[in-house]
Design an enzyme around this catalytic site. Structure first.
Site, PDB file in Angstrom:
ATOM      1  CG  ASP A  68      -1.998  -1.050   1.191  1.00 47.22           C
ATOM      2  OD1 ASP A  68      -2.431  -1.421   0.080  1.00 47.22           O
ATOM      3  OD2 ASP A  68      -2.422  -1.509   2.265  1.00 47.22           O
TER       4      ASP A  68
ATOM      5  CG  ASP B  14      -6.657  -1.723  -1.590  1.00 45.08           C
ATOM      6  OD1 ASP B  14      -6.710  -2.963  -1.755  1.00 45.08           O
ATOM      7  OD2 ASP B  14      -5.849  -1.175  -0.821  1.00 45.08           O
TER       8      ASP B  14
END
Length: 170
Positions: A117, A132
């Site tokens: 991330d 995501d």
């Protein structure tokens, strides 16, 4: 390959490819935990290795998360191949975005045992990646596609009933 599902496959490839490119960029450019200005007023870049799912839930359960991700991938492909969705572009795009996102995070879990991330909204406590967002926006577009399909099916059923009534009257 069914040429009518091209939009589905192109959407999935787009999200997966963009996710991989941006994650490689993040790992080569950012130091773990360092915050770098990104899009002013919106995002900053911050590399984080998420060992779990959203918000770190199920951390340390890599095999479980791989299984869930793989089931999501197979379910999306099965749903598109099994159903008659080739004329519903909204549903194809939505499910394609979801597939690309699921594949992006599955790739990370299989090869790295965590998800990469790096997008950190300013003022928020969560960090995410392109995969995501593909899953999230794919869900929204998929729901729009399902709603339109339902509306079109109702309209077609009404036409069929009215044409049957006219036939009976004659």
């Amino acid at each position: 390959m069914n040429k009518n599902l091209m939009v589905f496959w192109l959407s999935a490839c787009f999200v997966f490819g963009l996710d991989r490119v941006t994650k490689v960029w993040a790992e080569r450019t950012l130091a773990l935990g360092e915050k770098v200005p990104g899009i002013e007023g919106w995002y900053e870049w911050s590399l984080y290795y998420n060992p779990g799912a959203a918000g770190g839930i199920f951390s340390g359960h890599v095999e479980f998360l791989i299984t869930v991700s793989a089931l999501a991938v197979f379910s999306l492909v099965w749903f598109m191949k099994k159903g008659e969705h080739d004329s519903n572009a909204w549903l194809q795009i939505g499910l394609g975005l979801m597939l690309g996102g699921a594949l992006g995070n599955l790739f990370d879990r299989v090869f790295y045992h965590h998800v990469i991330d790096f997008i950190n909204p300013i003022g928020e406590s969560y960090i995410f990646n392109i995969a995501d967002k593909g899953i999230r926006w794919g869900l929204y577009l998929g729901l729009v596609g399902l709603w339109l399909s339902r509306r079109n099916l109702k309209r077609a059923a009404k036409k069929q009933v009215s044409s049957s009534e006219r036939t009976l009257e004659q």
